[in-house]
Design an enzyme around this catalytic site. Structure first.
Site, PDB file in Angstrom:
ATOM      1  N   LYS A 195       0.848  -0.990   0.024  1.00  0.00           N
ATOM      2  CA  LYS A 195       0.085  -0.121   0.151  1.00  0.00           C
ATOM      3  C   LYS A 195       0.851   1.269   0.081  1.00  0.00           C
ATOM      4  CE  LYS A 195      -3.636   2.324   2.568  1.00  0.00           C
ATOM      5  NZ  LYS A 195      -4.560   2.404   3.503  1.00  0.00           N
ATOM      6  N   LYS A 248      -2.266  -1.333  -3.891  1.00  0.00           N
ATOM      7  CA  LYS A 248      -3.042  -0.135  -3.824  1.00  0.00           C
ATOM      8  C   LYS A 248      -2.317   1.032  -3.959  1.00  0.00           C
ATOM      9  CE  LYS A 248      -6.113   1.985  -0.747  1.00  0.00           C
ATOM     10  NZ  LYS A 248      -6.583   2.143   0.805  1.00  0.00           N
TER      11      LYS A 248
HETATM   12  C1  PBG Z   1      -7.649   2.913   5.284  1.00  0.00           C
HETATM   13  C2  PBG Z   1      -7.814   3.047   3.903  1.00  0.00           C
HETATM   14  C3  PBG Z   1      -7.843   3.877   3.147  1.00  0.00           C
HETATM   15  C4  PBG Z   1      -7.929   3.665   1.696  1.00  0.00           C
HETATM   16  C5  PBG Z   1      -8.525   2.222   2.075  1.00  0.00           C
HETATM   17  N1  PBG Z   1      -8.426   2.147   3.470  1.00  0.00           N
HETATM   18  C6  PBG Z   1      -7.134   5.613   3.064  1.00  0.00           C
HETATM   19  C7  PBG Z   1      -5.759   5.742   3.464  1.00  0.00           C
HETATM   20  O1  PBG Z   1      -4.758   5.027   3.598  1.00  0.00           O
HETATM   21  O2  PBG Z   1      -5.658   7.132   3.598  1.00  0.00           O
HETATM   22  C8  PBG Z   1      -8.214   4.264   0.542  1.00  0.00           C
HETATM   23  C9  PBG Z   1      -9.268   3.996  -0.435  1.00  0.00           C
HETATM   24  C10 PBG Z   1      -9.516   4.794  -1.373  1.00  0.00           C
HETATM   25  O3  PBG Z   1      -8.756   5.774  -1.816  1.00  0.00           O
HETATM   26  O4  PBG Z   1     -10.392   4.655  -2.263  1.00  0.00           O
HETATM   27  N2  PBG Z   1      -6.386   3.256   5.726  1.00  0.00           N
END
Ligand code: PBG
Length: 323
Positions: A195, A248
Site C-alpha cells: 500500500k 493499492k
Molecule cells: C484506510 C484506507 C484508506 C483507503 C482504504 N483504506 C485511506 C488511507 O490509507 O488514507 C483508500 C481507498 C481509496 O482511496 O479509495 N487506511
C-alpha cells in the site's frame, strides 16, 4: 514466417474472432464494492468527489447491499464512520460499533453477500492516523494490538474476511494467530500488502472522514518510488499467513501487480482507489472522455497486469453493463 503469410489483422476483422481470441475479461465475479457506513437512520448522503457513492446509515447500507447482491457482485468491503472518534480509535473494536452493527444487519438481511471489512484505525481516531500516536508517530506494536481486537470484533459480528489496511509490521501474523485461537481459522485475511503513500486517496478521506490532522502517512505507507520493497512486503505478509495480497492504488502501480502475480502466483487483489475513480468521473462530466469505455479499458488493464480481484467504486456500473 512473416508478411504477407502472417496478417495480424485477420483475427480482428469480425466480432466473432475478436471474442474468440480475447485474452482477458471483466467479470462480475472479480468485483468487490466498497461501502461507507455512517451513524443515523434513513441517511444516504452523496460523496461529492465520488458521484454515485454515498455514506449510508446501517438501514440504507442494507438496501445498497440488496441491490449489489441482485447485480451478482459477490462481495463488499465496509468502511465505518463512527459516532465518536478518540485517540485510540475505540469504536473500531467496540462490539456495538458502526461496522459491527452494519455487519449483523447485512448478514441478517442479505446472508449470501460476502462481507469483507477494512481493518484500520484512521476512520476512528481523532487525529486521523492509522494507529496509536506515541512521540508524534504511529506506534507499531501498540497499534497491532488494537488491530487484533478490531479484527476479532468484526469476525464475531459475522464478517467473512478481514482486510488490514494499516501497513503496520507484523499485523498479519498477530491477527492470524488471534483468529485461530478463537476458532476462526476458516476466516481468510486479505492483506493490503503493498500500500503506497498515495495522493490518489484524497476523495476517500472525504468519504471516510479520515484525513490525518497532522503530518502524513509516510512513516507507514510505501514510497511510490519503490518496487523491490513491495515484493518484500508481499513475501512477508504471505509468510505471516495472508490469503490474498493487495496492491493499492492500482493504475499507477500496474507494474507492481504484474510482478506480484508473476513472482508469487497467489491470489492478487488491486484497489482501484477513489482518486482513480474521481478522475474518470470528472473528465466524463466535462464531456472529455467516454466514461464507460474508459472505465472498461482501465479495469481491463488491471486484469491484464495480473489482478484476480478488483476493489472498485465502478463495481455496480460494471455489473450493470455486463448484465
Ligand atoms: C484506510 C484506507 C484508506 C483507503 C482504504 N483504506 C485511506 C488511507 O490509507 O488514507 C483508500 C481507498 C481509496 O482511496 O479509495 N487506511
Amino acid at each position: 514466417m512473416s508478411f504477407p503469410i502472417n496478417r495480424m489483422r485477420r483475427m480482428r476483422t469480425s466480432e466473432a474472432t475478436r471474442r474468440m481470441v480475447r485474452e482477458n475479461h471483466l467479470r462480475v465475479d472479480d468485483l468487490i464494492m466498497p461501502l461507507f457506513v455512517c451513524p443515523g437512520q434513513g441517511i444516504k448522503k452523496e460523496i461529492s468527489s465520488m458521484p454515485g457513492n454515498h455514506q449510508t446509515s446501517v438501514d440504507m447500507t442494507v438496501e445498497a447491499c440488496k441491490e449489489i447482491a441482485d447485480l451478482g457482485i459477490p462481495a463488499i468491503i465496509l468502511f465505518g464512520i463512527p459516532d465518536h472518534k478518540d485517540a485510540r480509535g475505540t469504536e473500531a473494536y467496540h462490539d456495538h460499533g458502526i461496522i459491527q452493527r452494519a455487519i449483523s444487519a447485512i448478514k441478517e438481511n442479505v446472508p449470501d453477500l460476502y462481507v469483507i471489512t477494512d481493518v484500520c484505525l484512521c476512520e476512528y481516531t481523532d487525529h486521523g492516523h492509522c494507529g496509536v500516536i506515541v512521540d508524534n508517530d504511529v506506534h507499531n506494536d501498540e497499534t497491532v494490538k488494537l488491530l487484533v481486537k478490531e479484527s476479532l470484533s468484526h469476525v464475531r459480528a459475522g464478517a467473512d474476511m478481514v482486510a488490514p489496511s494499516d501497513m503496520m509490521d507484523g499485523r498479519i501474523v498477530e491477527i492470524r494467530t488471534a483468529l485461530d485461537a478463537n476458532s476462526f481459522d476458516h476466516i481468510p485475511i486479505m492483506a493490503y500488502a503493498a500500500k503506497y503513500c498515495s495522493a490518489f486517496y484524497g476523495p476517500f478521506r472525504e468519504a471516510a472522514e479520515s484525513a490525518p490532522q497532522f503530518g502524513d502517512r509516510r512513516s507507514y505507507q510505501m514510497d511510490p518510488a519503490n518496487s523491490n520493497e513491495a515484493i518484500r512486503e508481499v513475501a512477508l505478509d504471505l509468510d505471516e499467513g495472508a490469503d490474498i495480497v493487495m496492491v493499492k492504488p492500482a493504475l499507477p502501480y500496474l507494474d507492481i501487480i504484474y510482478r506480484v502475480k508473476s513472482e508469487f502466483g497467489v491470489p492478487v487483489a488491486a484497489y482501484n482507489v477513489s482518486g482513480e475513480f474521481a478522475m474518470v468521473k470528472a473528465a466524463a462530466a466535462n464531456g472529455w472522455l467516454d466514461e464507460d469505455r474508459v472505465r472498461d479499458e482501465l479495469l481491463l488493464s488491471i486484469k491484464r497486469a495480473g489482478a484476480d480481484l478488483i476493489l472498485t467504486y465502478f463495481a455496480r456500473d460494471i455489473a450493470r453493463a455486463l448484465k
